[in-house]
Design an enzyme around this catalytic site. Structure first.
Site, mmCIF file in Angstrom:
data_model
loop_
_atom_site.group_PDB
_atom_site.id
_atom_site.type_symbol
_atom_site.label_atom_id
_atom_site.label_comp_id
_atom_site.label_asym_id
_atom_site.label_seq_id
_atom_site.Cartn_x
_atom_site.Cartn_y
_atom_site.Cartn_z
ATOM 1 N N SER A 41 0.710 -1.017 0.072
ATOM 2 C CA SER A 41 -0.098 -0.092 0.109
ATOM 3 C C SER A 41 0.739 1.133 -0.022
ATOM 4 O O SER A 41 1.978 1.181 0.366
ATOM 5 C CB SER A 41 -0.941 -0.058 1.142
ATOM 6 O OG SER A 41 -1.590 1.147 1.439
ATOM 7 N N HIS A 42 0.013 2.399 -0.306
ATOM 8 C CA HIS A 42 0.887 3.649 -0.533
ATOM 9 C C HIS A 42 0.969 4.280 1.157
ATOM 10 O O HIS A 42 1.747 5.010 1.591
ATOM 11 C CB HIS A 42 0.150 4.751 -0.900
ATOM 12 C CG HIS A 42 0.267 4.584 -2.652
ATOM 13 N ND1 HIS A 42 -0.602 3.659 -3.248
ATOM 14 C CD2 HIS A 42 0.574 5.174 -3.657
ATOM 15 C CE1 HIS A 42 -0.298 3.609 -4.500
ATOM 16 N NE2 HIS A 42 0.488 4.753 -4.491
ATOM 17 N N SER A 43 0.326 3.400 2.088
ATOM 18 C CA SER A 43 0.280 3.797 3.436
ATOM 19 C C SER A 43 0.690 2.714 4.233
ATOM 20 O O SER A 43 0.065 1.778 4.283
ATOM 21 C CB SER A 43 -1.267 4.442 3.778
ATOM 22 O OG SER A 43 -1.116 4.503 5.218
#
Length: 130
Positions: A11-13
Site C-alpha cells: 500500500s501507499h500507506s
C-alpha cells in the site's frame, strides 16, 4: 502441518497496510505468513521497491506468495520487483485490496495451493456488498 501460502499487502500507506494486516490476522489464522510493504523507506506516503522485496522474502515459507497491491504506483512497484526477481511461485494479483486480502488469507489458512489462493483473491471482486 504443511506451510501456507504467504500474503504480501502493498500500500501507499504503512498505516493502511498495517490495519488490513490486523483485520486479516483476526479473520485468518496465525499459520498464514503475512507481510506488509506500506509507504516509502522514510515513512512517507508512496511505495518502496526495497520494502516490497523484503516483504516477499518475509512472507515466503516455501508454498508461494500472493502479492496484493492497493493501486497506482504500488502496482507498478510490485511489478518491477517481480520483473527484476522473477519467480514462478510469487504472483501479483489484481484484486480488491481489502476483500481480496480477506479471501486470500481465509483460503490460504485452509491449506490451499498458490493458484487457489490467487484465484480466491481475484474472485472477491465479484462478491456483492449489498
Amino acid at each position: 502441518m504443511s506451510t501456507s501460502v504467504g500474503i504480501v499487502l502493498v500500500s501507499h500507506s504503512a498505516e493502511l497496510a498495517a490495519g488490513l494486516r490486523l483485520l486479516v490476522e483476526q479473520i485468518g489464522s496465525d499459520t498464514v505468513p503475512l507481510a506488509t510493504a506500506g509507504g516509502t523507506d522514510d515513512g512517507r506516503i508512496g511505495t518502496s521497491y526495497d520494502l516490497v522485496l523484503a516483504a516477499i522474502r518475509n512472507a515466503d515459507r516455501g508454498a508461494g506468495v500472493v502479492v496484493l497491491p492497493d493501486l497506482g504506483s504500488s502496482v507498478l512497484t510490485a511489478r518491477t520487483v517481480l520483473e527484476d526477481h522473477p519467480r514462478p511461485d510469487v504472483l501479483i494479483v489484481d484484486a480488491p485490496f481489502v476483500e481480496g486480502a480477506v479471501a486470500a488469507v481465509v483460503t490460504a489458512a485452509s491449506g490451499a495451493d498458490l493458484k487457489t489462493v490467487a484465484d480466491a483473491a481475484k474472485e472477491a471482486r465479484h462478491v456483492p456488498k449489498l
